[in-house]
Enzyme design. Structure first.
Site, PDB file in Angstrom:
ATOM      1  N   GLY A  57      45.477 -56.118 -20.783  1.00 33.78           N
ATOM      2  CA  GLY A  57      46.531 -57.090 -21.112  1.00 33.78           C
ATOM      3  C   GLY A  57      47.664 -57.057 -20.104  1.00 33.78           C
ATOM      4  O   GLY A  57      47.745 -56.191 -19.241  1.00 33.78           O
ATOM      5  N   GLY A  59      50.629 -55.964 -18.898  1.00 36.36           N
ATOM      6  CA  GLY A  59      51.504 -54.830 -19.170  1.00 36.36           C
ATOM      7  C   GLY A  59      52.843 -54.925 -18.449  1.00 36.36           C
ATOM      8  O   GLY A  59      53.757 -54.161 -18.725  1.00 36.36           O
ATOM      9  N   ARG A  60      52.903 -55.838 -17.486  1.00 37.34           N
ATOM     10  CA  ARG A  60      54.168 -55.980 -16.752  1.00 37.34           C
ATOM     11  C   ARG A  60      54.359 -57.436 -16.348  1.00 37.34           C
ATOM     12  O   ARG A  60      54.853 -57.734 -15.260  1.00 37.34           O
ATOM     13  CB  ARG A  60      54.153 -55.101 -15.516  1.00 37.34           C
ATOM     14  CG  ARG A  60      52.897 -55.344 -14.699  1.00 37.34           C
ATOM     15  CD  ARG A  60      52.870 -54.645 -13.415  1.00 37.34           C
ATOM     16  NE  ARG A  60      51.495 -54.674 -12.923  1.00 37.34           N
ATOM     17  CZ  ARG A  60      51.103 -54.102 -11.820  1.00 37.34           C
ATOM     18  NH1 ARG A  60      51.955 -53.465 -11.084  1.00 37.34           N
ATOM     19  NH2 ARG A  60      49.844 -54.186 -11.440  1.00 37.34           N
ATOM     20  N   LYS A  80      55.881 -61.629 -12.972  1.00 35.96           N
ATOM     21  CA  LYS A  80      55.242 -60.323 -12.793  1.00 35.96           C
ATOM     22  C   LYS A  80      56.326 -59.298 -12.492  1.00 35.96           C
ATOM     23  O   LYS A  80      57.099 -59.495 -11.559  1.00 35.96           O
ATOM     24  CB  LYS A  80      54.261 -60.434 -11.630  1.00 35.96           C
ATOM     25  CG  LYS A  80      53.212 -59.374 -11.569  1.00 35.96           C
ATOM     26  CD  LYS A  80      52.105 -59.827 -10.626  1.00 35.96           C
ATOM     27  CE  LYS A  80      51.229 -58.681 -10.194  1.00 35.96           C
ATOM     28  NZ  LYS A  80      50.185 -59.137  -9.267  1.00 35.96           N
ATOM     29  N   GLY A  93      56.434 -51.604 -16.974  1.00 35.57           N
ATOM     30  CA  GLY A  93      56.497 -53.067 -16.965  1.00 35.57           C
ATOM     31  C   GLY A  93      57.208 -53.652 -15.758  1.00 35.57           C
ATOM     32  O   GLY A  93      57.465 -54.859 -15.711  1.00 35.57           O
ATOM     33  N   ARG A 143      54.773 -66.158 -10.292  1.00 35.61           N
ATOM     34  CA  ARG A 143      53.426 -66.526  -9.853  1.00 35.61           C
ATOM     35  C   ARG A 143      53.027 -67.851 -10.501  1.00 35.61           C
ATOM     36  O   ARG A 143      53.305 -68.095 -11.675  1.00 35.61           O
ATOM     37  CB  ARG A 143      52.477 -65.416 -10.285  1.00 35.61           C
ATOM     38  CG  ARG A 143      51.018 -65.729 -10.076  1.00 35.61           C
ATOM     39  CD  ARG A 143      50.196 -64.480 -10.128  1.00 35.61           C
ATOM     40  NE  ARG A 143      49.974 -64.006 -11.483  1.00 35.61           N
ATOM     41  CZ  ARG A 143      49.307 -62.886 -11.773  1.00 35.61           C
ATOM     42  NH1 ARG A 143      48.834 -62.121 -10.809  1.00 35.61           N
ATOM     43  NH2 ARG A 143      49.129 -62.515 -13.020  1.00 35.61           N
ATOM     44  N   ARG A 150      40.846 -64.815 -17.463  1.00 34.33           N
ATOM     45  CA  ARG A 150      40.077 -63.867 -16.647  1.00 34.33           C
ATOM     46  C   ARG A 150      38.734 -63.614 -17.297  1.00 34.33           C
ATOM     47  O   ARG A 150      38.561 -63.877 -18.497  1.00 34.33           O
ATOM     48  CB  ARG A 150      40.847 -62.531 -16.585  1.00 34.33           C
ATOM     49  CG  ARG A 150      42.271 -62.671 -16.079  1.00 34.33           C
ATOM     50  CD  ARG A 150      43.161 -61.550 -16.651  1.00 34.33           C
ATOM     51  NE  ARG A 150      44.570 -61.807 -16.343  1.00 34.33           N
ATOM     52  CZ  ARG A 150      45.201 -61.346 -15.271  1.00 34.33           C
ATOM     53  NH1 ARG A 150      44.553 -60.601 -14.417  1.00 34.33           N
ATOM     54  NH2 ARG A 150      46.462 -61.630 -15.054  1.00 34.33           N
ATOM     55  N   ASP A 219      38.945 -57.823 -14.900  1.00 33.16           N
ATOM     56  CA  ASP A 219      40.228 -58.360 -15.388  1.00 33.16           C
ATOM     57  C   ASP A 219      41.017 -59.023 -14.250  1.00 33.16           C
ATOM     58  O   ASP A 219      42.039 -59.663 -14.500  1.00 33.16           O
ATOM     59  CB  ASP A 219      41.079 -57.251 -16.025  1.00 33.16           C
ATOM     60  CG  ASP A 219      41.217 -56.036 -15.128  1.00 33.16           C
ATOM     61  OD1 ASP A 219      40.176 -55.457 -14.765  1.00 33.16           O
ATOM     62  OD2 ASP A 219      42.342 -55.670 -14.767  1.00 33.16           O
ATOM     63  N   ASP A 229      45.854 -61.570  -8.705  1.00 29.98           N
ATOM     64  CA  ASP A 229      46.146 -60.136  -8.802  1.00 29.98           C
ATOM     65  C   ASP A 229      46.055 -59.435  -7.449  1.00 29.98           C
ATOM     66  O   ASP A 229      45.194 -58.576  -7.210  1.00 29.98           O
ATOM     67  CB  ASP A 229      45.255 -59.460  -9.851  1.00 29.98           C
ATOM     68  CG  ASP A 229      45.829 -59.662 -11.249  1.00 29.98           C
ATOM     69  OD1 ASP A 229      46.702 -60.540 -11.407  1.00 29.98           O
ATOM     70  OD2 ASP A 229      45.408 -58.958 -12.179  1.00 29.98           O
TER      71      ASP A 229
HETATM   72  P1  AMP Z   1      46.144 -54.236 -12.007  1.00 31.39           P
HETATM   73  O1  AMP Z   1      45.715 -53.016 -11.290  1.00 31.39           O
HETATM   74  O2  AMP Z   1      47.351 -54.871 -11.420  1.00 31.39           O
HETATM   75  O3  AMP Z   1      45.036 -55.210 -12.180  1.00 31.39           O
HETATM   76  O4  AMP Z   1      46.616 -53.759 -13.451  1.00 31.39           O
HETATM   77  C1  AMP Z   1      45.768 -53.172 -14.398  1.00 31.39           C
HETATM   78  C2  AMP Z   1      46.440 -53.056 -15.728  1.00 31.39           C
HETATM   79  O5  AMP Z   1      47.552 -52.152 -15.665  1.00 31.39           O
HETATM   80  C3  AMP Z   1      47.007 -54.358 -16.256  1.00 31.39           C
HETATM   81  O6  AMP Z   1      46.808 -54.374 -17.645  1.00 31.39           O
HETATM   82  C4  AMP Z   1      48.467 -54.252 -15.904  1.00 31.39           C
HETATM   83  O7  AMP Z   1      49.269 -55.071 -16.731  1.00 31.39           O
HETATM   84  C5  AMP Z   1      48.747 -52.778 -16.131  1.00 31.39           C
HETATM   85  N1  AMP Z   1      49.905 -52.293 -15.349  1.00 31.39           N
HETATM   86  C6  AMP Z   1      49.944 -52.075 -14.026  1.00 31.39           C
HETATM   87  N2  AMP Z   1      51.175 -51.647 -13.654  1.00 31.39           N
HETATM   88  C7  AMP Z   1      51.936 -51.583 -14.762  1.00 31.39           C
HETATM   89  C8  AMP Z   1      53.294 -51.217 -15.034  1.00 31.39           C
HETATM   90  N3  AMP Z   1      54.136 -50.840 -14.076  1.00 31.39           N
HETATM   91  N4  AMP Z   1      53.712 -51.268 -16.307  1.00 31.39           N
HETATM   92  C9  AMP Z   1      52.884 -51.650 -17.293  1.00 31.39           C
HETATM   93  N5  AMP Z   1      51.610 -52.016 -17.106  1.00 31.39           N
HETATM   94  C10 AMP Z   1      51.133 -51.987 -15.860  1.00 31.39           C
HETATM   95 MG    MG Z   2      45.234 -57.077 -12.725  1.00 31.32          MG
END
Ligand code: AMP
Ligand code: MG
Length: 461
Positions: A57, A59-60, A80, A93, A143, A150, A219, A229
């Site tokens: 999901g 997360g940020r 983002k 986040g 973005r 996805r 994802d 991403d």
């Molecule tokens: P990504 O590697 O960018 O595809 O992220 C993978 C997952 O980690 C996704 O669910 C992101 O929302 C979560 N995520 C990455 N960085 C953070 C962060 N700093 N805080 C919260 N969630 C994160």
């Molecule tokens: Mg991602």
């Protein structure tokens, strides 16, 4: 507001002057909600490096809402780095300025290269610290994407065996991206096929420009066929299919040359989520899905080879073309030749073969290059096109400028360390017209010094 993309605002039909200011920064940092908007964080699951995670999901990130752009198509506006959400798990986040600027540069470069991609409307400095290995300045990236659906969004509901939700999502994806498929005999099979076509075309285009996504987890792969991403992605300099930049990709799962295979693997995961919609008999559903996904290599090769023909200035189709392309790539790999500049030099050589001698003298090339060149000359001269037209059409598909890692790092460094965005702007100017060689931009075409070649990227955009 650190950066605002006026050209994109125009395409979206937004009033740039009302947004490139403090009020705009308040909206884009998530401090103020636009009138009528109901921001949300999206749920999704995903296979990360081959392992299923039932809940990831946003997360940020927050989806601010959708707008209808000038071209009549719907676009998501997504923040983002906008703070914690119910999906943040142990994350904060947040996003740091460096990776956010990196996404701005690379996504806009991809767009200018003609590769389907999410885009960047703005970068807003939050003024707040972000705690990573060191303390970094925080930023939010705005973005824009044609959607954020996805493969992992489908996996989220399929893993919960919620077939009704998968159907609602599939109908929504069809309405949003593949409207004509509603009338298909089985719209869900048609959806699988359409996503396969879009992904095959996308990955072929990545391969044409030397792009390595770096984290092709399910994802991070869209149903629309847009690149999304941007994390540890980067462009390859010297040609090598084993090229990996991401520090977390220790086994090279997402290496340059593996990308087509991984795309097919991801599509197989997508197909699995659709099984109950493909046929009431599970065995038949599996057979239908398998038959479709197995078409990927042939579909991909068709897209890839037709693009490679264009890169070599070929307008006809001949049986030996695949072998001709492969032997050029082999010669490039043996000689560690720069991928982008080799093709660009061939544009000049197509116009005047003498140009090749000048270019060739700069490299310690082996004779396989010379042999290949003679073969290529024989092949192109059998075609009708004049050499001037051939060179012109080759220059429209072989970029002079890509976001080279050492240049991207320079731009980020001066933005983060000195608050100076002029290097970033210069680089963006070169990348905005990647196929048009300009004297003032030619330093951006130089490959890195050998000492800069062991480039590594880190997650954390
Ligand atoms: P990504 O590697 O960018 O595809 O992220 C993978 C997952 O980690 C996704 O669910 C992101 O929302 C979560 N995520 C990455 N960085 C953070 C962060 N700093 N805080 C919260 N969630 C994160
Ligand atoms: Mg991602």
């Amino acid at each position: 507001m650190m950066k605002f993309n006026h050209a994109l605002a125009g395409e979206l039909g937004l009033d740039a002057s009302a947004l490139d200011c403090d009020e705009g920064a308040a909206l884009f940092s998530g401090n103020q909600t636009p009138f009528g908007a109901e921001p949300l964080a999206m749920a999704y699951a995903g296979h990360q490096f081959g392992h299923f995670v039932p809940q990831l999901g946003d997360g940020r990130a927050h989806l601010l809402g959708e707008i209808i752009a000038r071209d009549g198509n719907r676009r998501d506006i997504h923040l983002k780095g906008s703070g914690p959400t119910p999906f943040s798990r142990s994350g904060d986040g947040r996003a740091a300025v460096g990776p956010v600027i990196r996404e701005y540069i690379i996504s806009e470069a991809m767009h200018a290269l003609g590769v389907p991609t999410s885009r960047t409307l703005a970068v807003v400095a939050t003024g707040e610290p972000v705690f990573r290995e060191t303390v970094l300045p925080g930023a939010v990236l705005v973005r824009v994407a044609s959607s954020h659906i996805r493969i992992g969004t489908f996996e989220y509901f399929a893993a919960r065996e919620d077939t009704d939700a998968v159907r609602v999502l599939a109908d929504h994806a069809i309405d949003r991206h593949f409207h004509a498929l509603r009338a298909a005999p089985n719209p869900y099979l048609a959806l699988l096929d359409a996503v396969l076509q879009a992904q095959a075309s996308l990955i072929a285009q990545w391969m044409h420009v030397g792009f390595v996504h770096g984290v092709m987890n399910t994802d991070n792969m869209t149903i629309s066929g847009e690149t999304i991403d941007y994390g540890p992605c980067a462009f390859m300099d010297a040609y090598d299919p084993a090229t990996v930049f991401s520090s977390i990709d220790r086994h090279g799962r997402y290496a340059f040359g593996h990308q087509p295979r991984i795309a097919q693997w991801n599509l197989a995961r997508f197909a699995e989520t659709l099984l109950p919609l493909l046929h009431t008999d599970p065995k038949q559903a599996l057979a239908i899905a398998g038959e479709t996904v197995n078409q990927f290599p042939a579909v991909f090769e068709r897209h890839w080879l037709s693009g490679m023909r264009r890169k070599l200035g070929l307008c006809t189709v001949e049986d030996g073309d695949l072998a001709l392309v492969q032997s050029l790539l082999d010669a490039m790999q043996t000689n560690a030749a720069d991928y982008t500049n080799t093709f660009r030099a061939l544009c000049d050589a197509a116009e005047q073969p003498e140009h090749l001698r000048a270019w060739r003298s700069r490299f310690p090339l082996t004779k396989d290059f010379d042999e290949w060149f003679v073969r290529w000359q024989g092949r192109v001269h059998a075609e009708q096109q004049t050499s001037i037209d051939r060179a012109a059409s080759m220059r429209r598909v072989n970029p002079a400028y890509i976001p080279r890692n050492h240049r991207v790092e320079e731009a980020i460094h001066s933005a983060v360390e000195d608050g100076d965005l002029s290097r970033c702007d210069e680089l963006l100017t070169a990348l905005s017209l990647p196929y048009q060689e300009r004297e003032s931009c030619n330093h951006f075409a130089q490959p890195p010094a050998p000492s800069d070649c062991a480039y590594k990227t880190f997650c954390g955009t």
